[in-house]
Design an enzyme around this catalytic site. Structure first.
Site, PDB file in Angstrom:
ATOM      1  N   HIS A  86      20.334  47.712  69.173  1.00  0.00           N
ATOM      2  CA  HIS A  86      21.551  46.949  68.911  1.00  0.00           C
ATOM      3  C   HIS A  86      21.921  47.096  67.447  1.00  0.00           C
ATOM      4  O   HIS A  86      21.080  46.938  66.575  1.00  0.00           O
ATOM      5  CB  HIS A  86      21.370  45.467  69.237  1.00  0.00           C
ATOM      6  CG  HIS A  86      22.589  44.658  68.906  1.00  0.00           C
ATOM      7  ND1 HIS A  86      23.686  44.610  69.743  1.00  0.00           N
ATOM      8  CD2 HIS A  86      22.918  43.921  67.814  1.00  0.00           C
ATOM      9  CE1 HIS A  86      24.626  43.859  69.179  1.00  0.00           C
ATOM     10  NE2 HIS A  86      24.181  43.435  68.006  1.00  0.00           N
ATOM     11  N   ASP A 165      26.203  32.700  76.723  1.00  0.00           N
ATOM     12  CA  ASP A 165      26.602  33.343  75.469  1.00  0.00           C
ATOM     13  C   ASP A 165      28.094  33.659  75.461  1.00  0.00           C
ATOM     14  O   ASP A 165      28.766  33.476  74.446  1.00  0.00           O
ATOM     15  CB  ASP A 165      25.810  34.633  75.237  1.00  0.00           C
ATOM     16  CG  ASP A 165      26.281  35.332  73.966  1.00  0.00           C
ATOM     17  OD1 ASP A 165      26.184  34.712  72.890  1.00  0.00           O
ATOM     18  OD2 ASP A 165      26.789  36.454  74.053  1.00  0.00           O
ATOM     19  N   ARG A 172      32.795  29.618  69.498  1.00  0.00           N
ATOM     20  CA  ARG A 172      32.505  29.816  68.063  1.00  0.00           C
ATOM     21  C   ARG A 172      33.687  30.484  67.372  1.00  0.00           C
ATOM     22  O   ARG A 172      34.019  30.178  66.232  1.00  0.00           O
ATOM     23  CB  ARG A 172      31.249  30.677  67.897  1.00  0.00           C
ATOM     24  CG  ARG A 172      29.968  29.910  68.158  1.00  0.00           C
ATOM     25  CD  ARG A 172      28.787  30.858  68.336  1.00  0.00           C
ATOM     26  NE  ARG A 172      28.629  31.752  67.202  1.00  0.00           N
ATOM     27  CZ  ARG A 172      28.162  33.007  67.293  1.00  0.00           C
ATOM     28  NH1 ARG A 172      27.811  33.511  68.463  1.00  0.00           N
ATOM     29  NH2 ARG A 172      28.029  33.738  66.217  1.00  0.00           N
ATOM     30  N   SER A 187      22.845  34.692  69.954  1.00  0.00           N
ATOM     31  CA  SER A 187      23.873  35.377  70.739  1.00  0.00           C
ATOM     32  C   SER A 187      23.455  36.817  71.026  1.00  0.00           C
ATOM     33  O   SER A 187      23.475  37.272  72.176  1.00  0.00           O
ATOM     34  CB  SER A 187      25.205  35.359  69.977  1.00  0.00           C
ATOM     35  OG  SER A 187      26.166  36.158  70.630  1.00  0.00           O
ATOM     36  N   LYS A 191      21.339  38.278  74.951  1.00  0.00           N
ATOM     37  CA  LYS A 191      21.840  39.390  75.778  1.00  0.00           C
ATOM     38  C   LYS A 191      20.833  40.534  75.817  1.00  0.00           C
ATOM     39  O   LYS A 191      20.583  41.120  76.868  1.00  0.00           O
ATOM     40  CB  LYS A 191      23.176  39.898  75.233  1.00  0.00           C
ATOM     41  CG  LYS A 191      24.331  38.918  75.402  1.00  0.00           C
ATOM     42  CD  LYS A 191      25.663  39.568  75.089  1.00  0.00           C
ATOM     43  CE  LYS A 191      25.810  39.991  73.663  1.00  0.00           C
ATOM     44  NZ  LYS A 191      26.481  39.017  72.791  1.00  0.00           N
TER      45      LYS A 191
END
Length: 427
Positions: A86, A165, A172, A187, A191
């Site tokens: 990520h 999320d 948010r 968050s 995931k």
């Protein structure tokens, strides 16, 4: 789940700095996901978290509650180790495109659930959709089949993955609570953990084009996420990497696909190759395959073979020409000397204004829009030489893109660029 808790008690506790219990956290995340706790109460709790922060125990419970709001994928049937990566997002950050097929070519399956771009940072799915016919949506059966047969899949996440999320992220966004390290970390990690990979490598960007402008904030976020991954039983490591300048030589959609294919063909810009190999080595090590050198799979064409198979499996034509822009505009170098500044944020905004990005989630993007640069930071330029090429479908977009680039280029300014990899963070 019983109504043993009350949203106002949870809000007041966090507001006053009282630690929340795991039970309170599980209850409030579940009740909000089911619509029992309304947006205004969750907004108040998010703001309290924004100011008060979260302890390690609170954050682990919060992240687990978000994972539990959906299903955690089980990839054990693949019969080979799995690893995922990520990136916190940047400009010209096309690394997922060459990385996923490269790691798959080395024997580790890569289940890469990716997102779309918003604002000045590009989205992996938007880039791949520049390939004619390629589809981001892959249903569950096809997803597992592609991981078995091809070894890599890059696709959109389904609604069954950490649905809490999705709701919290939208809230948010409209309540000014995005820039909270615990909320960002939970968050991302809810995931990624739910994806079910054995190992996870995080690329945490820092610099003007990154979400975390300061290296210290980037390190804090990286440490927080590594802790969450390890707590959930996923081998996790983070690299803190430079985003004071953009990656590679192109920012946009089709232009970044073209650059990724160059890397897979054994060429491409040195920084993209270096970061791709560094992240590949971390993914392979996390999955227990550090006996394989990914550089070999780039050199001998195996990674390119996986790329072609991965694109074709999702309906794309790896041989089709990529979209090209209707209009281009060249910006020349302002002086002769060493290029010391090529500001990532400015280039990202320019590409966005040319049509490569979106201001709202529902906006379309142009496959052909973007910016290409002829020299990177640290290289010599000559006054008047073509330095940037703006590409767009609509010439009316060029003036605003040029405004974004004012002050973005510096020659011999004495600035020192960040090292490409600033830090490596492990549990």
């Amino acid at each position: 789940m019983s109504n043993a808790f009350d949203a106002i008690d949870v809000i007041r506790a966090k507001r006053d700095g009282v630690p929340l219990s795991a039970g309170q956290i599980r209850w409030v995340v579940d009740a909000y996901t089911r619509g029992v706790v309304p947006d205004e109460q969750m907004s108040a709790l998010l703001m309290a978290i924004f100011f008060r922060g979260m302890s390690g125990d609170e954050l682990a419970a919060w992240t687990q509650a978000m994972i539990d709001s959906g299903e955690r994928k089980d990839l054990s049937s693949l019969g080979r180790p799995t690893a995922d990566k990520h990136s916190t997002g940047g400009v010209g950050d096309k690394i997922t495109l060459p990385l996923a097929p490269l790691v798959a070519a080395c024997g580790v399956a890569v289940p890469q659930l990716s997102g779309r771009g918003l604002g000045h940072t590009g989205g992996t799915l938007d880039k791949l959709e520049a390939v004619p016919g390629w589809r981001a949506d892959v249903h569950e059966e096809a997803y597992l089949r592609q991981l078995r047969e091809v070894g890599a899949v890059i696709c959109a996440a389904g609604n069954d993955l950490a649905p809490a999320d999705k709701l919290l992220y939208a809230l948010r966004d409209v309540t000014g609570t995005v820039e909270s390290i615990p909320l960002i970390a939970s968050s991302i990690m809810s995931k990624k953990i739910a994806e079910g990979a054995d190992a996870l490598v995080l690329d945490v960007k820092t610099g003007s084009g990154a979400f975390m402008k300061s290296a210290e904030d980037a390190r804090t976020l990286a440490r927080t996420m590594v802790g969450l991954g390890e707590a959930a039983g996923v081998r996790t490591v983070a690299l803190v990497t430079a985003m004071d300048r953009p990656l590679g030589r192109a920012a946009g959609n089709a232009v970044e696909v073209a650059e990724s294919v160059e890397v897979l063909a054994g060429g491409g810009p040195a920084d993209v190759v270096e970061l791709t190999l560094a992240l590949a080595r971390e993914m392979l090590a996390g999955a227990g395959r550090d006996d394989v050198d990914p550089a070999d799979a780039l050199a001998d064409g195996r990674a390119m073979d996986v790329w072609r198979a991965m694109i074709a499996a999702q309906g794309g034509d790896p041989d089709a020409p990529l979209p090209s822009p209707a209009e281009t505009h060249v910006v020349t170098a302002p002086a002769t000397g060493t290029l010391t500044r090529l500001d990532a944020f400015s280039l990202g905004v320019a590409a966005w204004r040319l049509g490569a990005g979106r201001a709202r989630k529902e906006d379309p993007v142009s496959a052909a829009a973007g910016v290409v640069w002829r020299a990177g930071v640290g290289e010599q330029v000559t006054a008047g030489q073509p330095l940037l090429e703006l590409q767009t479908d609509d010439a009316a977009r060029i003036p605003r893109a040029l405004e974004a680039l004012e002050g973005a280029v510096g020659v011999d300014t004495g600035e020192q660029p960040l090292p490409l990899i600033l830090d490596r963070i492990t549990a």
